[in-house]
Scaffold this active site. Sequence first.
Site, short mmCIF file in Angstrom:
data_model
loop_
_atom_site.label_atom_id
_atom_site.label_comp_id
_atom_site.label_asym_id
_atom_site.label_seq_id
_atom_site.Cartn_x
_atom_site.Cartn_y
_atom_site.Cartn_z
N TYR A 158 -85.70 -33.09 35.55
CA TYR A 158 -86.96 -32.37 35.35
C TYR A 158 -87.29 -32.29 33.85
O TYR A 158 -88.43 -32.48 33.43
CB TYR A 158 -86.87 -30.95 35.95
CG TYR A 158 -88.10 -30.14 35.67
CD1 TYR A 158 -89.35 -30.53 36.15
CD2 TYR A 158 -88.04 -28.98 34.89
CE1 TYR A 158 -90.50 -29.81 35.87
CE2 TYR A 158 -89.19 -28.25 34.61
CZ TYR A 158 -90.41 -28.67 35.09
OH TYR A 158 -91.54 -27.95 34.80
N GLN A 186 -99.19 -19.54 26.14
CA GLN A 186 -99.95 -20.67 26.70
C GLN A 186 -100.44 -20.31 28.09
O GLN A 186 -99.65 -20.01 28.98
CB GLN A 186 -99.08 -21.93 26.73
CG GLN A 186 -99.75 -23.12 27.42
CD GLN A 186 -99.31 -23.29 28.86
OE1 GLN A 186 -98.14 -23.17 29.16
NE2 GLN A 186 -100.27 -23.53 29.77
N TYR A 211 -102.04 -21.19 31.55
CA TYR A 211 -102.52 -22.11 32.58
C TYR A 211 -103.76 -21.46 33.15
O TYR A 211 -103.76 -20.26 33.42
CB TYR A 211 -101.47 -22.28 33.69
CG TYR A 211 -100.56 -23.46 33.47
CD1 TYR A 211 -101.05 -24.76 33.62
CD2 TYR A 211 -99.24 -23.29 33.09
CE1 TYR A 211 -100.22 -25.85 33.42
CE2 TYR A 211 -98.41 -24.38 32.87
CZ TYR A 211 -98.91 -25.65 33.04
OH TYR A 211 -98.10 -26.73 32.83
N ARG A 247 -94.55 -37.49 39.22
CA ARG A 247 -93.27 -37.75 38.54
C ARG A 247 -92.23 -38.11 39.60
O ARG A 247 -91.73 -37.22 40.32
CB ARG A 247 -92.82 -36.53 37.74
CG ARG A 247 -93.83 -36.12 36.69
CD ARG A 247 -93.35 -35.00 35.78
NE ARG A 247 -94.47 -34.44 35.05
CZ ARG A 247 -94.80 -33.15 35.04
NH1 ARG A 247 -94.07 -32.25 35.69
NH2 ARG A 247 -95.85 -32.73 34.35
N HIS A 261 -98.51 -34.05 26.62
CA HIS A 261 -97.60 -33.33 27.51
C HIS A 261 -96.24 -34.02 27.56
O HIS A 261 -95.54 -34.00 28.58
CB HIS A 261 -98.21 -33.25 28.92
CG HIS A 261 -98.01 -31.92 29.58
ND1 HIS A 261 -98.89 -30.89 29.48
CD2 HIS A 261 -97.01 -31.45 30.38
CE1 HIS A 261 -98.47 -29.85 30.18
NE2 HIS A 261 -97.31 -30.16 30.73
N ARG A 294 -95.81 -36.79 30.33
CA ARG A 294 -95.58 -36.32 31.70
C ARG A 294 -96.83 -36.39 32.58
O ARG A 294 -96.80 -35.98 33.73
CB ARG A 294 -95.07 -34.87 31.66
CG ARG A 294 -93.70 -34.76 31.03
CD ARG A 294 -93.35 -33.33 30.68
NE ARG A 294 -92.97 -32.52 31.81
CZ ARG A 294 -91.78 -32.51 32.39
NH1 ARG A 294 -90.84 -33.30 31.94
NH2 ARG A 294 -91.52 -31.72 33.40
C1 LIG Z 1 -89.77 -29.71 31.38
C2 LIG Z 1 -91.09 -29.52 30.70
C3 LIG Z 1 -91.93 -28.51 31.12
C4 LIG Z 1 -93.16 -28.31 30.47
N1 LIG Z 1 -93.95 -27.26 30.84
C5 LIG Z 1 -95.09 -27.02 30.15
C6 LIG Z 1 -95.87 -25.87 30.43
O1 LIG Z 1 -95.54 -25.05 31.28
N2 LIG Z 1 -97.01 -25.69 29.71
C7 LIG Z 1 -97.40 -26.57 28.73
O2 LIG Z 1 -98.43 -26.37 28.07
N3 LIG Z 1 -96.68 -27.65 28.44
C8 LIG Z 1 -95.53 -27.90 29.11
N4 LIG Z 1 -94.76 -28.97 28.78
C9 LIG Z 1 -95.19 -29.86 27.67
C10 LIG Z 1 -94.66 -29.34 26.34
O3 LIG Z 1 -95.31 -28.17 25.94
C11 LIG Z 1 -94.85 -30.38 25.22
O4 LIG Z 1 -96.19 -30.75 25.17
C12 LIG Z 1 -93.99 -31.62 25.41
O5 LIG Z 1 -92.70 -31.29 25.87
C13 LIG Z 1 -93.87 -32.34 24.08
O6 LIG Z 1 -93.13 -33.51 24.20
P1 LIG Z 1 -91.59 -33.64 23.86
O7 LIG Z 1 -90.85 -33.04 25.00
O8 LIG Z 1 -91.41 -35.10 23.76
O9 LIG Z 1 -91.33 -32.88 22.56
C14 LIG Z 1 -93.55 -29.18 29.41
C15 LIG Z 1 -92.67 -30.19 28.99
C16 LIG Z 1 -91.45 -30.35 29.61
C17 LIG Z 1 -90.53 -31.42 29.10
#
Ligand SMILES: Cc1cc2nc3c(=O)[nH]c(=O)nc-3n(C[C@H](O)[C@H](O)[C@H](O)COP(=O)(O)O)c2cc1C
Length: 383
Positions: free
Chosen positions: A30, A133, A135, A170, A281, A284
């Site tokens: 995850y 943050q 949603y 994913r 993101h 993702r």
């Molecule tokens: C497991 C996971 C969960 C995430 N959940 C959120 C979230 O709840 N809200 C959000 O704005 N971004 C979420 N993100 C995106 C992160 O805020 C961020 O944009 C991203 O991890 C940056 O890339 P990096 O992991 O390569 O540093 C998530 C990322 C990951 C890896």
Amino acid sequence: MNDYFDSRFPSVEALRAQAKKRMPGFAFDYLDGGCFSEVNLDRNTREVREVQLKPYYLRDYNGASQETELFGETYDSPFGMAPVGLQGLMWPHCCEILAQACKDHNLPFVLSTVGTASIEKISEITEGKFWFQLYHPAEPELRDKLLDRAWAAGCRTLVILADTPTFAYRPKEIKNGLSIPPRMTLRNVYQMCTHPTWSFSQLAAGAPEFQTMKPYIPKGLNMKHLGLFMNKTFSGRLNEARIQPIRDRWKGNIVIKGIVNPEDAEAAIAQGLDGLWVSNHGGRQLDSGQSTIKPLHDLSKEFKGKIKLMMDSGLRSGPDVANALASGADFTFLGRTPMYGVGALGKKGGHHTFTMLKRQLQQVMEQVACEKVSDFPQHLIEQ
Ligand SMILES: Cc1cc2nc3c(=O)[nH]c(=O)nc-3n(C[C@H](O)[C@H](O)[C@H](O)COP(=O)(O)O)c2cc1C
């Protein structure tokens, strides 16, 4: 604790390998995975590392300071913790561990709406110095309740999310049947049994829950219904009409996360927002999306100085942060890197990771003769 550093793990590669050993497969997947074939995920780090910096060896040099001013706060370094949902599923109390590490290192911590610690708990840990943050809730009433709670808890910087208009595809999560608490499939139970440190800490911590959302979730929902409730509650697609009431209500700074083109940047500025957070993101959501370093570079030509520019996705080291700053970011964020730190080292993982990143960035600054974070663009070799 502030300068805690475990020399067995001097790089993110070492932290990630150790985290992979200590976390059950479904939790590691995850954290680690991206959407579809993970092309965008790989591209992020690869392309940020294509940036080249020019060193000056004969210049007078008075030492490097990483201190960075952002929205009236002075942080110790130009990076912070990006919002990550379900953190407590990946490592027990991970959300609280990273909030504490950010507080101790004087770095911004961003709490996700679907984080596993509540707004109030994170406020207590950070003494009110945190970002939230949001949603986007479909119901204005819920949106306003969350905004009011965050404000009352001391938060002054709100992050609204532009890049999740739809649920991501994913493959690893689909295969693992990821949910909170984890689904008790044979495979998941086997993974928990073979990762006793994670399982015992999880038992002691209690099953992770969406603490911020808890007051609004009807009691006794099973997993299927909780999923449906969350789907119904949040409407990912933002537009100007949805941003306006947030701008009207929130008296602090608003940063919009997920901006990667000038048209959206213009629209955000026209709505009176205070920061653009260039992000995909972490690879993702859109596999055929650009890496973030490219739009950052282009957007900074047009918007630097007009609005604060932040960037994340793919940053894994001090040199990566340096490359983003040289390409025009005023500030950077990391998602997975500090999470790998906690997966590898538990409670000490946040402190270790931030110390490591600071040391690495310091070395780059001293090497190229960069005295201030805002001087980084002078070291960029345009390609
Ligand atoms: C497991 C996971 C969960 C995430 N959940 C959120 C979230 O709840 N809200 C959000 O704005 N971004 C979420 N993100 C995106 C992160 O805020 C961020 O944009 C991203 O991890 C940056 O890339 P990096 O992991 O390569 O540093 C998530 C990322 C990951 C890896």
